[in-house]
Write a protein that holds these residues in place. Structure first.
Motif, PDB file in Angstrom:
ATOM      1  N   SER A   1      21.641   6.621 -10.093  1.00  0.00           N
ATOM      2  CA  SER A   1      20.430   7.412  -9.894  1.00  0.00           C
ATOM      3  C   SER A   1      20.806   8.866  -9.597  1.00  0.00           C
ATOM      4  CB  SER A   1      19.635   6.842  -8.718  1.00  0.00           C
ATOM      5  OG  SER A   1      18.459   7.557  -8.500  1.00  0.00           O
ATOM      6  N   PRO A   2      20.051   9.823 -10.121  1.00  0.00           N
ATOM      7  CA  PRO A   2      18.868   9.707 -10.965  1.00  0.00           C
ATOM      8  C   PRO A   2      19.225   9.412 -12.424  1.00  0.00           C
ATOM      9  CG  PRO A   2      19.315  12.015 -10.552  1.00  0.00           C
ATOM     10  CD  PRO A   2      20.343  11.227  -9.774  1.00  0.00           C
ATOM     11  N   ILE A   3      18.268   8.773 -13.103  1.00  0.00           N
ATOM     12  CA  ILE A   3      18.462   8.343 -14.484  1.00  0.00           C
ATOM     13  C   ILE A   3      17.507   9.137 -15.381  1.00  0.00           C
ATOM     14  CG2 ILE A   3      18.369   6.384 -16.067  1.00  0.00           C
ATOM     15  CD1 ILE A   3      18.498   4.700 -13.323  1.00  0.00           C
ATOM     16  N   PRO A   4      18.039   9.878 -16.362  1.00  0.00           N
ATOM     17  CA  PRO A   4      17.156  10.617 -17.270  1.00  0.00           C
ATOM     18  C   PRO A   4      16.678   9.722 -18.420  1.00  0.00           C
ATOM     19  CG  PRO A   4      19.435  11.155 -17.741  1.00  0.00           C
ATOM     20  CD  PRO A   4      19.447  10.199 -16.579  1.00  0.00           C
ATOM     21  N   LEU A   5      15.385   9.752 -18.678  1.00  0.00           N
ATOM     22  CA  LEU A   5      14.793   9.089 -19.835  1.00  0.00           C
ATOM     23  C   LEU A   5      14.184  10.182 -20.695  1.00  0.00           C
ATOM     24  CD1 LEU A   5      12.944   6.170 -18.008  1.00  0.00           C
ATOM     25  CD2 LEU A   5      15.216   6.118 -19.063  1.00  0.00           C
ATOM     26  N   LYS A   6      14.169   9.990 -21.998  1.00  0.00           N
ATOM     27  CA  LYS A   6      13.698  11.052 -22.894  1.00  0.00           C
ATOM     28  C   LYS A   6      12.577  10.552 -23.799  1.00  0.00           C
ATOM     29  CE  LYS A   6      18.022  13.536 -22.756  1.00  0.00           C
ATOM     30  NZ  LYS A   6      17.675  14.335 -21.638  1.00  0.00           N
ATOM     31  N   ILE A   7      11.663  11.470 -24.104  1.00  0.00           N
ATOM     32  CA  ILE A   7      10.666  11.226 -25.143  1.00  0.00           C
ATOM     33  C   ILE A   7      10.808  12.338 -26.171  1.00  0.00           C
ATOM     34  CG2 ILE A   7       9.068   9.956 -23.658  1.00  0.00           C
ATOM     35  CD1 ILE A   7       7.342  12.503 -23.516  1.00  0.00           C
ATOM     36  N   LYS A   8      10.544  11.979 -27.418  1.00  0.00           N
ATOM     37  CA  LYS A   8      10.626  12.970 -28.491  1.00  0.00           C
ATOM     38  C   LYS A   8       9.633  12.600 -29.573  1.00  0.00           C
ATOM     39  CE  LYS A   8      14.381  10.750 -31.058  1.00  0.00           C
ATOM     40  NZ  LYS A   8      15.698  10.949 -31.653  1.00  0.00           N
ATOM     41  N   GLY A   9       9.384  13.533 -30.458  1.00  0.00           N
ATOM     42  CA  GLY A   9       8.469  13.311 -31.563  1.00  0.00           C
ATOM     43  C   GLY A   9       7.824  14.611 -31.980  1.00  0.00           C
ATOM     44  N   THR A  10       6.761  14.479 -32.756  1.00  0.00           N
ATOM     45  CA  THR A  10       6.018  15.642 -33.246  1.00  0.00           C
ATOM     46  C   THR A  10       4.539  15.306 -33.259  1.00  0.00           C
ATOM     47  OG1 THR A  10       7.874  16.245 -34.666  1.00  0.00           O
ATOM     48  CG2 THR A  10       5.752  17.261 -35.166  1.00  0.00           C
ATOM     49  N   ILE A  11       3.729  16.262 -32.817  1.00  0.00           N
ATOM     50  CA  ILE A  11       2.279  16.105 -32.869  1.00  0.00           C
ATOM     51  C   ILE A  11       1.748  17.031 -33.948  1.00  0.00           C
ATOM     52  CG2 ILE A  11       0.115  16.347 -31.601  1.00  0.00           C
ATOM     53  CD1 ILE A  11       1.746  15.807 -29.057  1.00  0.00           C
TER      54      ILE A  11
END
Length: 130
Positions: free
Chosen positions: A109-119
Motif C-alpha cells: 500500500s498504496p496501490i495505484p489503479l488506472k482507468i483509460k479510454g476515450t469519450i
C-alpha cells in the motif's frame, strides 16, 4: 548468551511470518475503450483478499474530481472478494488517463489503479437530422 540469540532469532522469524492481509486485483487497469458522451461511467475493480487476516481498505483517492471512487465499507475476510467502484464523468470528451490510489492494510500500500479510454464528442446534430 546463546539462549538470548536463539530467542531473538525465533522472535524475528515469528514476526516475519505473521498473519497479514494481501490484496490481488483481477486487473489493475480498466480500459473504457471508446464510449459515447454522457454514457455510463461506472466501472469496477474486483479484488480478492489472498492473505490470512481481514483486509481493510482505509481510503481510495482519485487524481481529480472527474473520477469518484467508492470503497467497501466493511473488512474483506480472507479468501473473499470485494469491489472498488469508480465513476468517471463522461461529459468530458477526449482521452481518459486517471489513477485511483488504494490505501489498505497490506505491505504494498498504496496501490495505484488506472482507468483509460476515450469519450466521443457530444453529438450536436438535431433530432431531425438523425
Amino acid at each position: 548468551m546463546k539462549n538470548l540469540i536463539v530467542c531473538a532469532i525465533a522472535l524475528f522469524t515469528s514476526l516475519a511470518v505473521s498473519a497479514q492481509a494481501e490484496i490481488k486485483f483481477d486487473e489493475e487497469t480498466i480500459d473504457y475503450g471508446t464510449i459515447e458522451y454522457g454514457s455510463d461511467g461506472v466501472r469496477s475493480f474486483t479484488f480478492t483478499n489472498v492473505g490470512d487476516e481481514p483486509l481493510v481498505i482505509s481510503d481510495v483517492k482519485s487524481t481529480c474530481g472527474c473520477t469518484v471512487p467508492e470503497k467497501p465499507k466493511d473488512p474483506i475476510a480472507p479468501g473473499k472478494t470485494g469491489v472498488i467502484k469508480v465513476k468517471y464523468d463522461t461529459k468530458r470528451p477526449g482521452p481518459i488517463r486517471k489513477t485511483v490510489t488504494v490505501y489498505a492494510n497490506v505491505d504494498n500500500s498504496p496501490i495505484p489503479l488506472k482507468i483509460k479510454g476515450t469519450i466521443n464528442k457530444k453529438d450536436t446534430r438535431s433530432v431531425l437530422e438523425k
